[in-house]
Design an enzyme around this catalytic site. Structure first.
Site: not given
Ligand SMILES: C[S@@+](CC[C@H](N)C(=O)[O-])C[C@H]1O[C@@H](n2cnc3c(N)ncnc32)[C@H](O)[C@@H]1O
Length: 282
Positions: A47, A150
Site C-alpha cells: 500500500r 471515520d
Molecule cells: C473495518 S472498518 C469497519 C466499518 C464498519 N464499522 C463495519 O463494522 O462494517 C474500520 C473503519 O475504522 C476506521 N478507523 C480506523 N482508525 C480510526 C480512528 N482512529 N478513528 C476513526 N476511524 C478509524 C477505518 O478508516 C475504517 O473505515
C-alpha cells in the site's frame, strides 16, 4: 536488519527494512491508534509503495521523513487512507439492527432519535441504520439524525456519494432494495444510488477517535463502533469508551463488532446483548 522475506526483497521496487516497518507502525499508532500486527508487513509495503511512487520518493526512509515534516497534513491524509482497513457491508452483523429498532421505539411519540456511526467506512453501516429507522418509524422522514464519521477521507467520499455496485446490495431482500435504492441506467448500469431521503438523514464528517476534542454534542441514543476497536490496543479502547459515555443518553446503547470484548472496561460498560453494551451507572 532486513525483513524476513528476503527473496521478495530482491524483486521489490523499494527496499523495505524491519526498521522502516517499525517506523510505519509507530507513526500510524501515534496518529490513528492502529496497532499493526507483525504479519502486516507485506500489506504495508504494497500500500505504501504506491505513495512512494506518487510522491517521487526513492526510498521508504525518504518518504517517512517527508511525512514527519508534513505540517499541512496533506501526505498524512493519504498515509491514513491507505493504511486503514475499510471492509464493511450493508446490514453486517445483522442481529444488531432489530435490537436498535426496538430500542428507539420508546421515542416514537416524543423527541427525535440521535445515532452515531463512529467508524462509518464507505457508508453501508450508516445507510443500514437509516433504513432500519425508516422501517421502525414506517416513514421516509423519521425523526432521526445520524452522524457518521471515520478517520479516512477517501471512504467518506464514497459514503457521501451513496453509489454502490449492485453486488453490494445482494445480501438485502428485494423489497428493501426497491424501497431505498435507485438503480442506475446506461453509463450507471450495474450501480445503485441510495434514495435522497436516506442520504438526508445522515451527516458525514471526518473524525479521528483518538482526537482529544470531539466537536459534537450528545446525547446519542446509540453509538455504533463496530470493527474498529479491534485495531486498537486495550488502553486506547478504554480511552475511546471513556469518551463515549458522556455523549450517550442515560439509556443509550453501544454496538460493537463481533470479536470485540471489553472485560478490561467493566467499570465503564456492561454487556446487555450480543456485543451490545450499556454504560455502567455510577
Ligand atoms: C473495518 S472498518 C469497519 C466499518 C464498519 N464499522 C463495519 O463494522 O462494517 C474500520 C473503519 O475504522 C476506521 N478507523 C480506523 N482508525 C480510526 C480512528 N482512529 N478513528 C476513526 N476511524 C478509524 C477505518 O478508516 C475504517 O473505515
Amino acid at each position: 536488519m532486513n525483513v524476513r522475506i528476503s527473496s521478495e526483497q530482491n524483486t521489490r521496487e523499494y527496499a523495505f527494512s524491519a526498521h522502516d516497518f517499525e517506523c510505519v507502525k509507530k507513526m500510524i499508532y501515534a496518529r490513528a491508534g492502529i496497532a499493526l500486527a507483525e504479519n502486516r508487513q507485506e500489506m504495508v509495503y504494497t500500500r505504501l509503495s504506491r505513495r512512494l511512487r506518487a510522491t517521487g520518493s526513492t526510498s521508504f526512509r525518504e518518504y517517512l521523513k517527508r511525512l514527519e515534516e508534513d505540517d499541512e497534513n496533506l501526505e498524512w491524509e493519504f498515509f491514513i487512507n491507505v493504511l486503514t482497513t475499510n471492509l464493511t457491508a450493508f446490514f453486517r452483523e445483522a442481529h444488531h439492527f432489530p435490537i436498535l429498532a426496538e430500542h428507539v421505539k420508546k421515542y416514537q411519540s416524543g423527541r427525535s432519535v440521535k445515532l452515531w456511526c463512529s467508524a462509518a467506512s464507505t457508508g453501508e453501516e450508516a445507510y443500514s441504520l437509516a433504513m432500519t429507522m425508516m422501517e421502525a418509524f414506517d416513514s421516509l422522514k423519521p425523526p432521526v439524525r445520524i452522524l457518521a464519521t471515520d478517520i479516512a477521507t477517501n471512504v467518506l467520499a464514497t459514503a457521501r456519494e451513496g453509489i454502490y455496485p449492485l453486488e453490494k446490495l445482494e445480501s438485502m431482500p428485494t423489497e428493501r432494495i426497491r424501497r431505498f435504492f435507485l438503480k442506475g441506467k446506461n453509463s450507471a448500469a450495474g450501480y445503485a444510488r441510495v434514495r435522497p431521503e436516506l442520504r438526508n438523514l445522515i451527516t458525514f464528517r471526518q473524525l479521528n477517535l483518538l482526537d482529544s476534542n470531539w466537536p459534537m454534542y450528545g446525547p446519542f441514543d446509540a453509538i455504533f463502533c463496530r470493527n474498529v476497536m479491534i485495531y486498537f490496543d486495550k488502553p486506547t479502547q478504554y480511552q475511546v469508551l471513556q469518551k463515549f459515555i458522556p455523549l450517550l443518553d442515560r439509556h443509550g446503547l453501544i454496538f460493537m463488532g463481533h470479536s470485540e470484548v471489553f472485560h478490561h472496561a467493566s467499570d465503564l460498560v456492561k454487556l446487555v446483548g450480543k456485543t451490545v453494551y450499556e454504560p455502567v451507572t455510577q
